[in-house]
Write a protein that holds these residues in place. Sequence first.
Motif, PDB file in Angstrom:
ATOM      1  N   UNK A 172       0.775  -1.065  -0.019  1.00 15.05           N
ATOM      2  CA  UNK A 172       0.138  -0.096   0.040  1.00 15.05           C
ATOM      3  C   UNK A 172       0.837   1.142  -0.062  1.00 15.05           C
ATOM      4  N   UNK A 173       0.125   2.314  -0.421  1.00  9.87           N
ATOM      5  CA  UNK A 173       0.886   3.887  -0.533  1.00  9.87           C
ATOM      6  C   UNK A 173       0.408   4.491   0.855  1.00  9.87           C
ATOM      7  N   UNK A 174       1.397   5.286   1.389  1.00  7.92           N
ATOM      8  CA  UNK A 174       1.051   6.165   2.441  1.00  7.92           C
ATOM      9  C   UNK A 174       1.710   7.499   1.925  1.00  7.92           C
ATOM     10  N   UNK A 175       0.786   8.615   2.271  1.00  9.21           N
ATOM     11  CA  UNK A 175       1.088   9.845   1.838  1.00  9.21           C
ATOM     12  C   UNK A 175       2.220  10.315   2.735  1.00  9.21           C
ATOM     13  N   UNK A 176       3.208  11.331   1.837  1.00  8.68           N
ATOM     14  CA  UNK A 176       4.546  11.837   2.668  1.00  8.68           C
ATOM     15  C   UNK A 176       3.860  13.125   3.254  1.00  8.68           C
ATOM     16  N   UNK A 177       3.570  12.764   4.505  1.00  8.07           N
ATOM     17  CA  UNK A 177       2.929  14.046   5.143  1.00  8.07           C
ATOM     18  C   UNK A 177       3.552  14.284   6.596  1.00  8.07           C
ATOM     19  N   UNK A 178       4.839  13.621   6.799  1.00  8.97           N
ATOM     20  CA  UNK A 178       5.464  14.065   8.146  1.00  8.97           C
ATOM     21  C   UNK A 178       5.516  15.212   8.319  1.00  8.97           C
ATOM     22  N   UNK A 215      -4.436   6.740   9.254  1.00 13.38           N
ATOM     23  CA  UNK A 215      -4.277   5.393   8.518  1.00 13.38           C
ATOM     24  C   UNK A 215      -3.258   5.727   7.353  1.00 13.38           C
ATOM     25  N   UNK A 216      -3.899   6.349   6.351  1.00  8.53           N
ATOM     26  CA  UNK A 216      -3.238   6.702   5.271  1.00  8.53           C
ATOM     27  C   UNK A 216      -2.182   8.186   5.223  1.00  8.53           C
ATOM     28  N   UNK A 217      -2.342   8.734   6.181  1.00 11.13           N
ATOM     29  CA  UNK A 217      -1.441   9.919   6.469  1.00 11.13           C
ATOM     30  C   UNK A 217      -1.827  11.021   5.645  1.00 11.13           C
ATOM     31  N   UNK A 218      -2.922  10.827   4.634  1.00  6.61           N
ATOM     32  CA  UNK A 218      -3.376  12.246   3.925  1.00  6.61           C
ATOM     33  C   UNK A 218      -3.838  13.176   4.740  1.00  6.61           C
ATOM     34  N   UNK A 219      -3.672  14.419   4.314  1.00  5.51           N
ATOM     35  CA  UNK A 219      -4.215  15.686   4.816  1.00  5.51           C
ATOM     36  C   UNK A 219      -5.795  15.730   4.846  1.00  5.51           C
ATOM     37  N   UNK A 220      -6.534  15.845   5.814  1.00  5.35           N
ATOM     38  CA  UNK A 220      -7.791  15.959   5.627  1.00  5.35           C
ATOM     39  C   UNK A 220      -8.392  17.387   5.084  1.00  5.35           C
ATOM     40  N   UNK A 221      -9.160  17.373   4.181  1.00  2.43           N
ATOM     41  CA  UNK A 221      -9.352  18.585   3.395  1.00  2.43           C
ATOM     42  C   UNK A 221     -11.110  18.502   3.328  1.00  2.43           C
ATOM     43  N   UNK A 222     -11.569  19.897   3.120  1.00  3.10           N
ATOM     44  CA  UNK A 222     -12.771  20.077   2.931  1.00  3.10           C
ATOM     45  C   UNK A 222     -13.380  19.865   1.281  1.00  3.10           C
ATOM     46  N   UNK A 223     -14.333  20.101   0.883  1.00  3.54           N
ATOM     47  CA  UNK A 223     -14.859  19.886  -0.303  1.00  3.54           C
ATOM     48  C   UNK A 223     -13.990  20.634  -1.535  1.00  3.54           C
TER      49      UNK A 223
END
Length: 381
Positions: free
Chosen positions: A229-235, A247-255
């Motif tokens: 699986x891939x994981x976001x580069x979000x450190x 779980x994924x490391x992705x930034x939570x964003x709005x619409x």
Amino acid sequence: MKSVTKRADSRGRTAHGRRARGRVVVLGGGYAGTMAALRLAPYAQVTLVDPSDRFTERVRLHELAAGRPEVSHPRARMLHRTGIEHLAARATSLDPDARAVHTDSGRTLLYDRLVYAMGSHTDPRGIGERAFTAESAAALHKRLLDGPGALTVVGGGLTGIEMAAEIAESHPEWRVRLVTGGEVGGGLSVRGRAHVRTVLDRLGVRVEEGHEVADGDAVDADAVVWAGALRATSGLAHDAGLVTDPVTGRLRVDATLRSVSHPDIYAAGDAAAARTPRAGALRMACATALPTGSHVAGAIAAELRGAEPRPLSYGFFVQCVSLGRHDALIQSVRGDDTPRERVLTGRPAARVKEQVVRNAVRVLHLAARRPGVIPLIPGIG
């Protein structure tokens, strides 16, 4: 440490002749970040931060592993006469309160808006010390040239399928095995999975399903390719206090793809936990990187002129899977990425897949020359 394209003149006008209105820093020069920077160039002073002076076609990394000589392009040529500054450095820290990015070049960049497009990487959990990944495709190719043996690809998703097929076709002296805990191509239709199996069998790839691998170092093979699986580069974002998915490391964003915790920061591509009513959660892919990069640029441009950004509108259309140089699978999907039974296979599919990959770069070059045209392109604008 940096390369600079033609920048705004003393009156604040960009190379496109429009007055620059705000400073935008784009972190990451992949598909999403490059698209965002190019589309923003007419409206803002844009600095693109990426350590590499070349743009890499990540969707061709399996080809690089198999022996394709080059899968990258000079970044300076892509940014020529756009007014974008390319800072060839790594961002080391982000200070959202001061609206500042610190880099290993010693420069600190101040911004009015920031685009976080640092992409993703293969999740390191379970890889071990000796396994190769798509990111180490060049090193994998050198290993293949050292001599034949047994190679195991761990992971039955699209990345694993493409890697196994490409290597088996280009290096028939190697014994290739594909191991997965589930079903090979589990997200494909029945016809799609059947074609993948047929091609892998023809290429001599031994498929083992229902075989969980917890540690790449424990695999009995001369070379191991980890296609998990891939994981976001979000450190960087996490350390700065931005809200990310655990779980994924992705930034939570709005619409609109704006950070839910820091509204002056937008995320695009694999780094963004984006979703739309039609598609649901967007998977990590070039197919979503270009449109989200384009959308973020449009949203920021709207904000800079005092307008309210529109929500992202997106739906899936197809999945494209290369199966060596002479075969492929074009899998028709619904807007939410679930498969239909309609597929295109064989050489016609291989030609379509190649054009899709080439068009991704062509669209970026078009964005450099005529950024205003990009919103008119279906599936991207």
